[in-house]
Structure formats: C-alpha cells, structure tokens
Design a protein around this motif. Structure first.
Motif, short mmCIF file in Angstrom:
data_model
loop_
_atom_site.label_atom_id
_atom_site.label_comp_id
_atom_site.label_asym_id
_atom_site.label_seq_id
_atom_site.Cartn_x
_atom_site.Cartn_y
_atom_site.Cartn_z
N LEU A 12 0.90 -1.26 -0.12
CA LEU A 12 -0.11 0.00 0.12
C LEU A 12 0.90 1.34 0.01
O LEU A 12 1.71 1.43 0.83
CB LEU A 12 -0.90 0.12 1.12
N PRO A 14 0.84 5.56 -0.21
CA PRO A 14 -0.12 6.87 0.10
C PRO A 14 -0.54 7.47 -1.32
O PRO A 14 0.45 7.64 -2.07
CB PRO A 14 0.73 7.77 0.96
N ALA A 29 -5.49 8.99 0.52
CA ALA A 29 -5.94 7.65 0.57
C ALA A 29 -4.76 6.63 0.48
O ALA A 29 -3.75 7.12 0.15
CB ALA A 29 -7.09 7.41 -0.43
N TYR A 30 -5.04 5.38 0.10
CA TYR A 30 -3.95 4.52 -0.17
C TYR A 30 -4.30 3.74 -1.41
O TYR A 30 -5.50 3.35 -1.75
CB TYR A 30 -3.94 3.63 0.89
N ASN A 32 -3.15 0.32 -3.51
CA ASN A 32 -2.39 -1.12 -4.01
C ASN A 32 -2.10 -1.24 -5.42
O ASN A 32 -2.82 -0.18 -5.92
CB ASN A 32 -3.07 -2.48 -3.19
N PHE A 47 -9.14 3.28 -5.08
CA PHE A 47 -8.10 3.33 -3.70
C PHE A 47 -8.40 1.86 -3.05
O PHE A 47 -9.53 1.37 -3.35
CB PHE A 47 -8.78 4.13 -2.77
N TRP A 48 -7.55 1.44 -2.20
CA TRP A 48 -7.96 0.43 -1.34
C TRP A 48 -8.28 0.73 -0.02
O TRP A 48 -7.52 1.76 0.56
CB TRP A 48 -6.49 -0.37 -1.20
N SER A 49 -9.41 0.46 0.58
CA SER A 49 -9.95 0.78 1.88
C SER A 49 -9.03 -0.02 2.88
O SER A 49 -9.35 -1.35 3.11
CB SER A 49 -11.44 0.60 1.80
N ARG A 50 -8.46 0.45 3.85
CA ARG A 50 -7.93 -0.05 4.90
C ARG A 50 -8.77 -1.00 5.85
O ARG A 50 -8.37 -1.83 6.39
CB ARG A 50 -6.70 0.80 5.55
N SER A 51 -9.87 0.02 6.08
CA SER A 51 -10.77 -0.54 7.07
C SER A 51 -11.81 -1.45 6.52
O SER A 51 -12.04 -2.42 7.27
CB SER A 51 -11.60 0.76 7.80
N ARG A 52 -12.10 -1.36 5.21
CA ARG A 52 -12.88 -2.51 4.74
C ARG A 52 -12.32 -3.51 4.14
O ARG A 52 -12.81 -4.75 3.81
CB ARG A 52 -14.05 -1.82 3.96
N ASN A 53 -11.12 -3.50 3.88
CA ASN A 53 -10.27 -4.46 3.07
C ASN A 53 -10.95 -4.63 1.74
O ASN A 53 -10.83 -5.77 1.27
CB ASN A 53 -10.23 -5.87 3.69
#
Length: 125
Positions: A12, A14, A29-30, A32, A47-53
């Motif tokens: 991941l 930024p 955001a992040y 991948n 983006f990639w949601s870190r909280s929802r994966n």
C-alpha cells in the motif's frame, strides 16, 4: 509500463489527491497495485480501503467521483499524487470539499471548510 514500488509500503502506498484547477489538497488515501491499475484503466480515482479491505471507486456511493487529470510519482517511487477534477464539489465523506477542513489554532482544531452535503442523506442505508 511504469509502476510505483508497492513493495516499499507493504503493498500500500499513500495517494494524495489534489484539485487540478486550484491546487487544494482534497484527501489522502491508499493505493495497492489493483487500485493503481484500475485508476489508470478508468481515469477515475480508485483506492484500497484499509478499514473495509476492499477496492473502492471514490464517489461510488455519493456520486462525487474524481476524474484523474494527471498522475505524479515522488522521487522514491513510493508516494502517488493525483491531480483530479472533483465531481459534486466534495471529496470528504463528512460532506466537506476537502478532508483537510480543520486547522490547528493554539492547540485547538477549528473547522474552516464549508459543508457541501449532509452525509446522513447521502449514505443512508
């Protein structure tokens, strides 16, 4: 084709989104590799949601999509800058134009932004 060094960030990196017209920083955001490729393929910030994966298209629920105008990479190839046109006027899920709508003044956060939409209305389930 060039790719950022996703290995440096454990997969991941930024991604800063900046308004292409004004230069205002809208959000962080992040990404991948999958989000990177989808963004390049569609021209819409993904983006990639870190909280929802999960992979998420910015604005998929609110309609406040970010149309990519330019992509820049830092000198170490481990940070992404997206210059975008913000549809709907707001980048922040709280309803503000920018996620950076607060500033620190004498140790206290104060709101400086203008709310564009009511998140209770937009994100109703």
């Amino acid at each position: 084709m060039f790719e950022p060094d996703f290995d440096k960030g454990g997969g991941l990196l930024p991604a800063i989104v900046q308004d292409d017209d004004t230069g205002e920083v809208l959000m962080l955001a992040y990404m991948n590799r999958e989000a990177w490729l989808k963004t390049l393929e569609t021209g819409k910030a993904t983006f990639w949601s870190r909280s929802r994966n999960v992979l998420w298209l910015k604005g998929e629920t609110s309609g406040h999509v970010q149309i990519v105008r330019e992509v820049r990479i830092d000198c170490d190839h481990d940070a992404i800058l997206i210059k975008a046109h913000q549809l709907g006027g707001a980048a922040c899920h709280t309803g503000y134009r920018s996620c950076f709508y607060r500033r620190l003044v004498n140790g206290v956060l104060e709101d400086t932004g203008v709310k564009i939409f009511d998140p209770e209305e937009v994100y109703r389930k």
